[in-house]
Scaffold this motif. Structure first.
Motif, PDB file in Angstrom:
ATOM      1  N   SER A 234       0.845  -1.194   0.000  1.00  0.00           N
ATOM      2  CA  SER A 234       0.000   0.000   0.000  1.00  0.00           C
ATOM      3  C   SER A 234       0.878   1.240   0.000  1.00  0.00           C
ATOM      4  O   SER A 234       1.881   1.302   0.721  1.00  0.00           O
ATOM      5  N   LEU A 235       0.491   2.223  -0.782  1.00  0.00           N
ATOM      6  CA  LEU A 235       1.252   3.461  -0.845  1.00  0.00           C
ATOM      7  C   LEU A 235       1.145   4.254   0.458  1.00  0.00           C
ATOM      8  O   LEU A 235       1.968   5.137   0.715  1.00  0.00           O
ATOM      9  N   ARG A 236       0.142   3.922   1.268  1.00  0.00           N
ATOM     10  CA  ARG A 236      -0.019   4.623   2.537  1.00  0.00           C
ATOM     11  C   ARG A 236       1.160   4.344   3.488  1.00  0.00           C
ATOM     12  O   ARG A 236       1.379   5.083   4.440  1.00  0.00           O
ATOM     13  N   GLU A 237       1.906   3.270   3.233  1.00  0.00           N
ATOM     14  CA  GLU A 237       3.056   2.938   4.074  1.00  0.00           C
ATOM     15  C   GLU A 237       4.275   3.811   3.776  1.00  0.00           C
ATOM     16  O   GLU A 237       5.185   3.909   4.583  1.00  0.00           O
ATOM     17  N   VAL A 238       4.279   4.446   2.598  1.00  0.00           N
ATOM     18  CA  VAL A 238       5.483   5.124   2.105  1.00  0.00           C
ATOM     19  C   VAL A 238       5.519   6.578   2.533  1.00  0.00           C
ATOM     20  O   VAL A 238       4.618   7.363   2.199  1.00  0.00           O
ATOM     21  N   LYS A 239       6.529   6.952   3.269  1.00  0.00           N
ATOM     22  CA  LYS A 239       6.744   8.355   3.663  1.00  0.00           C
ATOM     23  C   LYS A 239       7.560   9.080   2.611  1.00  0.00           C
ATOM     24  O   LYS A 239       7.198  10.161   2.153  1.00  0.00           O
TER      25      LYS A 239
ATOM     26  N   TYR B  81       6.702   4.951   6.906  1.00  0.00           N
ATOM     27  CA  TYR B  81       6.248   5.522   8.161  1.00  0.00           C
ATOM     28  C   TYR B  81       6.563   4.527   9.274  1.00  0.00           C
ATOM     29  O   TYR B  81       6.523   3.315   9.073  1.00  0.00           O
ATOM     30  N   ILE B  82       6.844   5.030  10.438  1.00  0.00           N
ATOM     31  CA  ILE B  82       7.347   4.206  11.532  1.00  0.00           C
ATOM     32  C   ILE B  82       6.376   3.086  11.903  1.00  0.00           C
ATOM     33  O   ILE B  82       6.790   1.972  12.265  1.00  0.00           O
ATOM     34  N   GLN B  83       5.066   3.338  11.791  1.00  0.00           N
ATOM     35  CA  GLN B  83       4.096   2.312  12.197  1.00  0.00           C
ATOM     36  C   GLN B  83       4.067   1.118  11.254  1.00  0.00           C
ATOM     37  O   GLN B  83       3.510   0.069  11.582  1.00  0.00           O
ATOM     38  N   TYR B  84       4.689   1.304  10.064  1.00  0.00           N
ATOM     39  CA  TYR B  84       4.708   0.204   9.095  1.00  0.00           C
ATOM     40  C   TYR B  84       6.067  -0.491   9.028  1.00  0.00           C
ATOM     41  O   TYR B  84       6.269  -1.378   8.221  1.00  0.00           O
ATOM     42  N   GLU B  85       6.993  -0.052   9.863  1.00  0.00           N
ATOM     43  CA  GLU B  85       8.310  -0.684   9.899  1.00  0.00           C
ATOM     44  C   GLU B  85       8.206  -2.065  10.553  1.00  0.00           C
ATOM     45  O   GLU B  85       7.343  -2.302  11.405  1.00  0.00           O
ATOM     46  N   PRO B  86       9.097  -3.006  10.166  1.00  0.00           N
ATOM     47  CA  PRO B  86       9.084  -4.337  10.793  1.00  0.00           C
ATOM     48  C   PRO B  86       9.298  -4.247  12.297  1.00  0.00           C
ATOM     49  O   PRO B  86      10.013  -3.364  12.792  1.00  0.00           O
TER      50      PRO B  86
ATOM     51  N   GLY C 277      12.208  -5.824  21.410  1.00  0.00           N
ATOM     52  CA  GLY C 277      11.788  -4.795  22.357  1.00  0.00           C
ATOM     53  C   GLY C 277      10.476  -4.147  22.010  1.00  0.00           C
ATOM     54  O   GLY C 277       9.896  -3.438  22.818  1.00  0.00           O
ATOM     55  N   ASP C 278      10.005  -4.369  20.754  1.00  0.00           N
ATOM     56  CA  ASP C 278       8.704  -3.842  20.360  1.00  0.00           C
ATOM     57  C   ASP C 278       7.649  -4.908  20.609  1.00  0.00           C
ATOM     58  O   ASP C 278       7.756  -6.027  20.116  1.00  0.00           O
ATOM     59  N   PHE C 279       6.620  -4.560  21.352  1.00  0.00           N
ATOM     60  CA  PHE C 279       5.577  -5.520  21.682  1.00  0.00           C
ATOM     61  C   PHE C 279       4.223  -4.958  21.263  1.00  0.00           C
ATOM     62  O   PHE C 279       3.594  -4.216  22.015  1.00  0.00           O
ATOM     63  N   PRO C 280       3.786  -5.267  20.046  1.00  0.00           N
ATOM     64  CA  PRO C 280       2.501  -4.746  19.605  1.00  0.00           C
ATOM     65  C   PRO C 280       1.364  -5.331  20.435  1.00  0.00           C
ATOM     66  O   PRO C 280       1.375  -6.506  20.796  1.00  0.00           O
ATOM     67  N   THR C 281       0.380  -4.501  20.735  1.00  0.00           N
ATOM     68  CA  THR C 281      -0.752  -4.957  21.529  1.00  0.00           C
ATOM     69  C   THR C 281      -1.712  -5.792  20.687  1.00  0.00           C
ATOM     70  O   THR C 281      -2.358  -6.692  21.198  1.00  0.00           O
ATOM     71  N   LYS C 282      -1.768  -5.496  19.384  1.00  0.00           N
ATOM     72  CA  LYS C 282      -2.698  -6.222  18.544  1.00  0.00           C
ATOM     73  C   LYS C 282      -2.213  -6.191  17.102  1.00  0.00           C
ATOM     74  O   LYS C 282      -1.834  -5.140  16.585  1.00  0.00           O
TER      75      LYS C 282
END
Length: 223
Positions: free
Chosen positions: A127-132, A147-152, A156-161
């Motif tokens: 999706s182009l929405r991922e591209v900053k 964008y940071i929210q789409y980075e792998p 230490g990163d623990f997504p809630t959902k």
């Protein structure tokens, strides 16, 4: 005759190895259009000369030497003077800046939206929405800053959902509605116009890019 052919092949191989050495250790994808031209012309000289009895070894050596010398001088010039490097090698072009599309640069580089989407999918971006930010490199590769929210996810990163995302489809390409895609997803133009108006877009001609997915909805970028 046979000795001439053998000598030409040997000289041609050495010349090709020399050119590759001059160009440096690059992967095929890193070669600029001019690098490809160098090798193609050299291959043409070799092909035409090997079996043409009228072309003497001295002529062949002169052609190969001249071509290799020109390549060497051009490579040195591009390293020393930036204007020449930009002219011959090109430079990265920023097509997307902070999520905004630069359509003038898109059109200048003859890049179509479907070509862009295909190149992004090969890099795992659906999706182009991922591209900053998006850069078109001189060799034709795309460099992406997400964008940071789409980075792998990193240690230490623990997504809630986490949720799966449906693939996107291109609905508007530079002001033109893709009627066949609308039919494919079971929608119509009226539905599209309603969804666009909800986001404040009333003129389709002013929309450069519009994609849609079942999970994320519409993603629109105007000119």
């Amino acid at each position: 005759m046979y000795l001439d052919i053998v000598i030409k092949i040997v000289v041609g191989l050495l010349a090709l190895m020399t050119v590759i050495r001059i160009l440096g250790k690059k992967e095929l994808a890193q070669l600029t259009p001019y690098d490809v031209i160098y090798t193609l012309v050299l291959g043409g000289i070799l092909e035409e000369s090997i079996f043409d009895e009228k072309v003497k070894i001295s002529h062949f050596l002169l052609a190969i030497t001249t071509w290799a010398l020109l390549i060497f001088l051009i490579e040195k010039a591009t390293k020393k003077w930036d204007p020449i490097r930009v002219l011959l090698k090109g430079e990265p072009v920023k097509l997307i800046s902070d999520g905004k599309l630069d359509m003038k640069k898109f059109n200048k580089n003859h890049l179509e939206m479907e070509q862009l989407r295909s190149a992004l999918r090969k890099q795992g971006v659906f999706s182009l929405r991922e591209v900053k930010d998006l850069f078109l490199e001189p060799g034709g590769d795309l460099t992406i800053n997400k964008y940071i929210q789409y980075e792998p996810i990193k240690n230490g990163d623990f997504p809630t959902k986490a949720t799966d995302q449906d693939p996107t489809v291109l609905l508007i390409d530079e002001g033109v509605v893709k009627e066949d895609i609308l039919t494919y997803i079971g929608k119509d133009k009226k539905w599209l116009l309603t969804k666009l108006s909800e986001q404040g877009f009333t003129d389709i001609k002013k929309i450069a890019y519009c994609e849609w997915s079942e999970t994320e909805g519409l993603f629109v970028r105007s000119y």
